[in-house]
Scaffold this motif. Structure first.
Motif, PDB file in Angstrom:
ATOM      1  N   GLN A  45       1.484  -5.332  -4.368  1.00  0.00           N
ATOM      2  CA  GLN A  45       1.587  -4.128  -3.544  1.00  0.00           C
ATOM      3  C   GLN A  45       0.259  -3.839  -2.851  1.00  0.00           C
ATOM      4  O   GLN A  45       0.229  -3.488  -1.671  1.00  0.00           O
ATOM      5  N   GLN A  46      -0.851  -4.010  -3.568  1.00  0.00           N
ATOM      6  CA  GLN A  46      -2.164  -3.801  -2.954  1.00  0.00           C
ATOM      7  C   GLN A  46      -2.404  -4.790  -1.806  1.00  0.00           C
ATOM      8  O   GLN A  46      -2.963  -4.428  -0.774  1.00  0.00           O
ATOM      9  N   PHE A  47      -1.947  -6.028  -2.002  1.00  0.00           N
ATOM     10  CA  PHE A  47      -2.099  -7.040  -0.951  1.00  0.00           C
ATOM     11  C   PHE A  47      -1.307  -6.640   0.291  1.00  0.00           C
ATOM     12  O   PHE A  47      -1.828  -6.661   1.407  1.00  0.00           O
ATOM     13  N   TYR A  48      -0.044  -6.242   0.102  1.00  0.00           N
ATOM     14  CA  TYR A  48       0.759  -5.866   1.271  1.00  0.00           C
ATOM     15  C   TYR A  48       0.287  -4.557   1.889  1.00  0.00           C
ATOM     16  O   TYR A  48       0.399  -4.379   3.103  1.00  0.00           O
ATOM     17  N   ASP A  49      -0.270  -3.653   1.100  1.00  0.00           N
ATOM     18  CA  ASP A  49      -0.865  -2.444   1.674  1.00  0.00           C
ATOM     19  C   ASP A  49      -2.043  -2.809   2.581  1.00  0.00           C
ATOM     20  O   ASP A  49      -2.206  -2.242   3.661  1.00  0.00           O
ATOM     21  N   LEU A  50      -2.846  -3.767   2.147  1.00  0.00           N
ATOM     22  CA  LEU A  50      -3.950  -4.256   2.984  1.00  0.00           C
ATOM     23  C   LEU A  50      -3.405  -4.903   4.251  1.00  0.00           C
ATOM     24  O   LEU A  50      -3.919  -4.688   5.343  1.00  0.00           O
ATOM     25  N   ARG A  51      -2.337  -5.661   4.119  1.00  0.00           N
ATOM     26  CA  ARG A  51      -1.731  -6.346   5.268  1.00  0.00           C
ATOM     27  C   ARG A  51      -1.181  -5.359   6.288  1.00  0.00           C
ATOM     28  O   ARG A  51      -1.112  -5.662   7.469  1.00  0.00           O
ATOM     29  N   LEU A  52      -0.747  -4.192   5.850  1.00  0.00           N
ATOM     30  CA  LEU A  52      -0.159  -3.216   6.766  1.00  0.00           C
ATOM     31  C   LEU A  52      -1.210  -2.487   7.601  1.00  0.00           C
ATOM     32  O   LEU A  52      -0.875  -1.824   8.576  1.00  0.00           O
ATOM     33  N   GLN A  53      -2.466  -2.609   7.227  1.00  0.00           N
ATOM     34  CA  GLN A  53      -3.523  -1.967   8.007  1.00  0.00           C
ATOM     35  C   GLN A  53      -3.623  -2.655   9.368  1.00  0.00           C
ATOM     36  O   GLN A  53      -3.386  -3.854   9.488  1.00  0.00           O
ATOM     37  N   PRO A  54      -3.969  -1.905  10.409  1.00  0.00           N
ATOM     38  CA  PRO A  54      -4.066  -2.488  11.754  1.00  0.00           C
ATOM     39  C   PRO A  54      -4.999  -3.697  11.793  1.00  0.00           C
ATOM     40  O   PRO A  54      -6.063  -3.694  11.182  1.00  0.00           O
TER      41      PRO A  54
END
Length: 183
Positions: A45-54
């Protein structure tokens, strides 16, 4: 007979408290790279949260890949870094968000919990990730899933592969690793 049972019961309880469960895997390898603390679902989840950043979606450049390093397995990181060193190989990757399998990438990503997985000694755990992208205007939102393979390197859980799910994924292969190998 009743007295014997009463004497044996505390003895059995004491002995059962002394026994330990030996893990199925004593050695889960080592990791020399930095890592993110947490279980497999938390790290994913932390990885995909980082990926969602612009600026973090699509094909990762060298700087973006460096930010992803704590979340990626050594093998996947080296495979992506190799792709980055070869401009021709990177150019041949499909025009898509390689960690979601969609051409434009998600605007939300929700990793399913791994608490339903009974084996706490597991070395790898596949987790479903529900993704969606909010469309502008009157177009309906798009939703899809991927399966992220989390593995243990040392004491860390890291992303090792992404399986693109669905009837017709936009990727040229079924997984991120296969896509990289075909290039």
């Amino acid at each position: 007979m009743k007295k014997t049972s009463l004497v044996l019961l505390p003895l059995m309880l004491t002995l059962s408290a002394c026994s330990t469960v030996k893990p199925a895997y004593d050695d889960v390898g080592s990791r020399s790279a930095p890592c993110v603390q947490g279980g497999p679902d938390s790290v994913a989840q932390q990885f995909y949260d980082l990926r969602l950043q612009p600026g973090n979606q699509g094909k990762p450049d060298t700087a973006t890949l460096a930010r992803y390093r704590p979340y990626l397995s050594t093998a996947l990181y080296h495979s992506l870094a190799e792709e980055g060193r070869s401009a021709q190989k990177l150019a041949r990757l499909p025009a898509m968000d390689i960690f979601s399998g969609d051409s434009l990438g998600p605007t939300t990503a929700d990793v399913h919990s791994s608490s339903r997985i009974p084996n706490t000694d597991a070395k790898n755990i596949p987790l479903r990730v529900a993704m969606s992208r909010h469309q502008n205007g009157d177009r309906p939102d798009v939703a899809w899933q991927v399966e992220v393979l989390m593995i243990r390197e040392g004491t860390c859980w890291v992303v090792d592969d992404v399986r693109y799910l669905g009837a017709a994924p936009p990727a040229t292969a079924g997984t991120l690793r296969q896509t990289l190998e075909l290039r």
